[in-house]
Every structure is written in structure tokens, then in C-alpha cells.
Design a protein around this motif. Sequence first.
Motif, PDB file in Angstrom:
ATOM      1  N   LEU A  42       0.806  -1.253  -0.021  1.00 26.03           N
ATOM      2  CA  LEU A  42      -0.048   0.173   0.067  1.00 26.03           C
ATOM      3  C   LEU A  42       0.978   1.079  -0.094  1.00 26.03           C
ATOM      4  CD1 LEU A  42      -3.091  -1.129   2.414  1.00 26.03           C
ATOM      5  CD2 LEU A  42      -2.910  -0.778   0.112  1.00 26.03           C
ATOM      6  N   ASP A  43       2.104   1.264   0.645  1.00 25.13           N
ATOM      7  CA  ASP A  43       2.824   2.309   1.063  1.00 25.13           C
ATOM      8  C   ASP A  43       3.539   2.669  -0.710  1.00 25.13           C
ATOM      9  OD1 ASP A  43       3.219   3.282   3.472  1.00 25.13           O
ATOM     10  OD2 ASP A  43       4.853   2.007   3.726  1.00 25.13           O
ATOM     11  N   THR A  44       3.665   1.612  -1.558  1.00 27.16           N
ATOM     12  CA  THR A  44       4.104   1.911  -2.954  1.00 27.16           C
ATOM     13  C   THR A  44       2.883   2.231  -3.704  1.00 27.16           C
ATOM     14  OG1 THR A  44       5.639  -0.136  -2.611  1.00 27.16           O
ATOM     15  CG2 THR A  44       5.036   0.576  -4.891  1.00 27.16           C
ATOM     16  N   LEU A  45       1.627   2.025  -3.585  1.00 28.19           N
ATOM     17  CA  LEU A  45       0.577   2.504  -4.191  1.00 28.19           C
ATOM     18  C   LEU A  45       0.421   3.788  -3.947  1.00 28.19           C
ATOM     19  CD1 LEU A  45      -1.907  -0.530  -4.165  1.00 28.19           C
ATOM     20  CD2 LEU A  45      -1.061   0.589  -6.347  1.00 28.19           C
ATOM     21  N   ALA A  46       0.487   4.088  -2.494  1.00 28.64           N
ATOM     22  CA  ALA A  46       0.052   5.676  -2.235  1.00 28.64           C
ATOM     23  C   ALA A  46       1.111   6.465  -2.720  1.00 28.64           C
ATOM     24  CB  ALA A  46       0.013   5.728  -0.791  1.00 28.64           C
ATOM     25  N   ASP A  47       2.391   6.230  -2.836  1.00 28.41           N
ATOM     26  CA  ASP A  47       3.318   6.939  -3.308  1.00 28.41           C
ATOM     27  C   ASP A  47       3.291   7.291  -4.776  1.00 28.41           C
ATOM     28  OD1 ASP A  47       4.634   7.284  -0.801  1.00 28.41           O
ATOM     29  OD2 ASP A  47       5.990   5.698  -1.257  1.00 28.41           O
ATOM     30  N   GLY A  48       3.052   6.021  -5.580  1.00 27.47           N
ATOM     31  CA  GLY A  48       2.778   6.131  -7.078  1.00 27.47           C
ATOM     32  C   GLY A  48       1.704   6.979  -7.361  1.00 27.47           C
ATOM     33  N   ALA A  49       0.481   6.940  -6.728  1.00 29.34           N
ATOM     34  CA  ALA A  49      -0.627   7.536  -6.789  1.00 29.34           C
ATOM     35  C   ALA A  49      -0.554   9.075  -6.651  1.00 29.34           C
ATOM     36  CB  ALA A  49      -1.970   6.960  -6.048  1.00 29.34           C
ATOM     37  N   ALA A  50       0.255   9.376  -5.387  1.00 28.98           N
ATOM     38  CA  ALA A  50       0.609  10.740  -5.039  1.00 28.98           C
ATOM     39  C   ALA A  50       1.323  11.549  -6.286  1.00 28.98           C
ATOM     40  CB  ALA A  50       1.237  10.890  -3.887  1.00 28.98           C
ATOM     41  N   LEU A  51       2.291  10.766  -6.682  1.00 23.04           N
ATOM     42  CA  LEU A  51       2.923  11.407  -7.880  1.00 23.04           C
ATOM     43  C   LEU A  51       2.264  11.414  -9.042  1.00 23.04           C
ATOM     44  CD1 LEU A  51       6.352   9.371  -7.334  1.00 23.04           C
ATOM     45  CD2 LEU A  51       5.978  11.761  -7.106  1.00 23.04           C
ATOM     46  N   HIS A  52       1.625  10.319  -9.678  1.00 31.42           N
ATOM     47  CA  HIS A  52       0.663  10.548 -10.741  1.00 31.42           C
ATOM     48  C   HIS A  52      -0.224  11.629 -10.507  1.00 31.42           C
ATOM     49  CE1 HIS A  52      -1.002   8.595 -14.222  1.00 31.42           C
ATOM     50  NE2 HIS A  52      -1.946   8.937 -13.939  1.00 31.42           N
ATOM     51  N   GLY A  53      -0.916  11.833  -9.333  1.00 32.11           N
ATOM     52  CA  GLY A  53      -1.832  12.938  -9.015  1.00 32.11           C
ATOM     53  C   GLY A  53      -1.341  14.405  -9.093  1.00 32.11           C
ATOM     54  N   ALA A  54      -0.018  14.422  -8.550  1.00 31.39           N
ATOM     55  CA  ALA A  54       0.727  15.590  -8.577  1.00 31.39           C
ATOM     56  C   ALA A  54       0.816  16.233  -9.920  1.00 31.39           C
ATOM     57  CB  ALA A  54       1.661  15.616  -7.716  1.00 31.39           C
ATOM     58  N   GLU A  70       5.273  30.518 -12.108  1.00 31.54           N
ATOM     59  CA  GLU A  70       6.866  30.670 -11.919  1.00 31.54           C
ATOM     60  C   GLU A  70       7.430  29.604 -11.017  1.00 31.54           C
ATOM     61  OE1 GLU A  70       9.141  32.948 -13.020  1.00 31.54           O
ATOM     62  OE2 GLU A  70       7.630  33.562 -14.508  1.00 31.54           O
ATOM     63  N   GLU A  71       6.655  28.995  -9.997  1.00 36.27           N
ATOM     64  CA  GLU A  71       7.413  28.163  -9.172  1.00 36.27           C
ATOM     65  C   GLU A  71       6.406  26.741  -9.062  1.00 36.27           C
ATOM     66  OE1 GLU A  71       7.671  29.831  -5.329  1.00 36.27           O
ATOM     67  OE2 GLU A  71       8.813  31.772  -6.103  1.00 36.27           O
ATOM     68  N   ARG A  72       5.186  26.750  -8.852  1.00 37.19           N
ATOM     69  CA  ARG A  72       4.462  25.683  -8.645  1.00 37.19           C
ATOM     70  C   ARG A  72       3.305  25.427  -9.706  1.00 37.19           C
ATOM     71  NH1 ARG A  72       6.686  23.133  -4.571  1.00 37.19           N
ATOM     72  NH2 ARG A  72       7.911  24.278  -2.899  1.00 37.19           N
ATOM     73  N   LEU A  73       2.705  24.315 -10.153  1.00 34.97           N
ATOM     74  CA  LEU A  73       1.855  23.951 -10.771  1.00 34.97           C
ATOM     75  C   LEU A  73       0.367  24.041  -9.853  1.00 34.97           C
ATOM     76  CD1 LEU A  73       2.768  21.160 -13.075  1.00 34.97           C
ATOM     77  CD2 LEU A  73       2.426  23.601 -13.890  1.00 34.97           C
ATOM     78  N   ALA A  74      -0.435  24.726 -10.227  1.00 39.55           N
ATOM     79  CA  ALA A  74      -1.848  24.964  -9.330  1.00 39.55           C
ATOM     80  C   ALA A  74      -2.512  23.448  -9.635  1.00 39.55           C
ATOM     81  CB  ALA A  74      -2.628  26.087  -9.875  1.00 39.55           C
ATOM     82  N   LEU A  75      -2.859  22.810  -8.506  1.00 35.69           N
ATOM     83  CA  LEU A  75      -3.372  21.634  -8.460  1.00 35.69           C
ATOM     84  C   LEU A  75      -4.941  21.628  -8.097  1.00 35.69           C
ATOM     85  CD1 LEU A  75      -0.611  19.428  -6.471  1.00 35.69           C
ATOM     86  CD2 LEU A  75      -1.320  19.509  -8.746  1.00 35.69           C
ATOM     87  N   THR A  76      -5.836  20.972  -8.839  1.00 37.26           N
ATOM     88  CA  THR A  76      -7.191  21.136  -8.381  1.00 37.26           C
ATOM     89  C   THR A  76      -7.590  19.814  -8.053  1.00 37.26           C
ATOM     90  OG1 THR A  76      -7.857  20.686 -10.854  1.00 37.26           O
ATOM     91  CG2 THR A  76      -7.658  22.890 -10.216  1.00 37.26           C
ATOM     92  N   GLU A  77      -8.237  19.832  -6.832  1.00 34.27           N
ATOM     93  CA  GLU A  77      -8.633  18.530  -6.149  1.00 34.27           C
ATOM     94  C   GLU A  77      -9.513  17.692  -7.197  1.00 34.27           C
ATOM     95  OE1 GLU A  77     -10.455  16.841  -2.102  1.00 34.27           O
ATOM     96  OE2 GLU A  77      -9.479  18.889  -2.206  1.00 34.27           O
ATOM     97  N   PRO A  78     -10.500  17.876  -7.828  1.00 28.85           N
ATOM     98  CA  PRO A  78     -11.254  17.253  -8.811  1.00 28.85           C
ATOM     99  C   PRO A  78     -10.299  16.464  -9.897  1.00 28.85           C
ATOM    100  CG  PRO A  78     -12.329  19.225  -8.591  1.00 28.85           C
ATOM    101  CD  PRO A  78     -11.065  19.593  -7.834  1.00 28.85           C
ATOM    102  N   ALA A  79      -9.200  17.221 -10.541  1.00 26.39           N
ATOM    103  CA  ALA A  79      -8.320  16.723 -11.316  1.00 26.39           C
ATOM    104  C   ALA A  79      -7.496  15.893 -10.664  1.00 26.39           C
ATOM    105  CB  ALA A  79      -7.516  17.702 -12.020  1.00 26.39           C
ATOM    106  N   VAL A  80      -6.974  15.932  -9.621  1.00 26.45           N
ATOM    107  CA  VAL A  80      -6.119  15.174  -8.699  1.00 26.45           C
ATOM    108  C   VAL A  80      -6.753  13.789  -8.580  1.00 26.45           C
ATOM    109  CG1 VAL A  80      -4.687  14.751  -6.517  1.00 26.45           C
ATOM    110  CG2 VAL A  80      -4.619  16.902  -8.030  1.00 26.45           C
TER     111      VAL A  80
END
Length: 146
Positions: A42-54, A70-80
Motif C-alpha cells: 500500500l505504501d508503494t501504491l500511495a506513493d505512485g498515486a500521489a506522484l501521478h496525481g501531482a 513561475e514556481e509551482r503548478l496549481a493543483l485542483t482537487e477534482p483533477a487530482v
Amino acid sequence: MRRGRDEQGQVSLLIIGFAGVIAMVIAVVVDASAAYLQRSGLDTLADGAALHGADLGATGEDVYTGGLPEERLALTEPAVRAAVGDYLRRVGAHRSYPGLTFTVAVDGAESVTVRISAPLDLPLRFPGSPADTTVSATGSAVSTVD
């Protein structure tokens, strides 16, 4: 010659008691190992899912209409959330871990935290062990522009 009290049978009781204790120790070790292995998966899945979502959560329509910041991409919760759900479907997480659930949190539109939980079917049960066991793992990622 006179013998003392008959102590026959006392050793049998001691052996049975030790066998019971050893069986319980084996059950605890097997169950703890199963929980550890599931948590690692589950740790592996959670890390992969977080990277994919980001990554994919920041490539939505807002990037095309507003450009890259300039610095960070804006993340939207529905898209993530959609990206994480797609990732978990593609890797077959629900087949590997029946009953898997996940939650997504976007912190400040720049970091993603994914919490994954799945029920654990304990291989060995003994009296007093929990009937329902759930194992959880958390992964997080930050999206930046290079």
C-alpha cells in the motif's frame, strides 16, 4: 523403598501449556508479517498515486488557459482525484486489494496527499484477535515547474 507423591502427568500439562504459547506466538508473527507486507504494498501504491496525481492533476484546463506559473503548478482537487483513481485502476490495485479505498487532499494547491486503506484478512486467528483489520498507507508529492 518408599516413593514420594506420584508426579506423573505434570510434565504433560507443562508441554501442552508451552505448545499453546508457541502456537499463539506463531500466529502473532504470521499475522504481523501479513500486515507488514500489505502495508509495504500500500505504501508503494500511495506513493505512485500521489506522484501521478501531482503530475496529471496539474495538467488540466487551467494550465492551457492560464499558462504555467513561475514556481509551482496549481493543483485542483477534482483533477487530482480523477488522476489518482485512474492510476489505481490501471495498476490493478482493486484486484490486488479488494475493498481498497482512497482519499485525496490537496494542500495549498501545490502538494498532494493520498491515503489508501484496505481490509486485511489475517491468515491465522486466535481468541481475542480483532475480527476486522484495516491497513493504511499515506503518500505525498509536490508539483514543481522545471
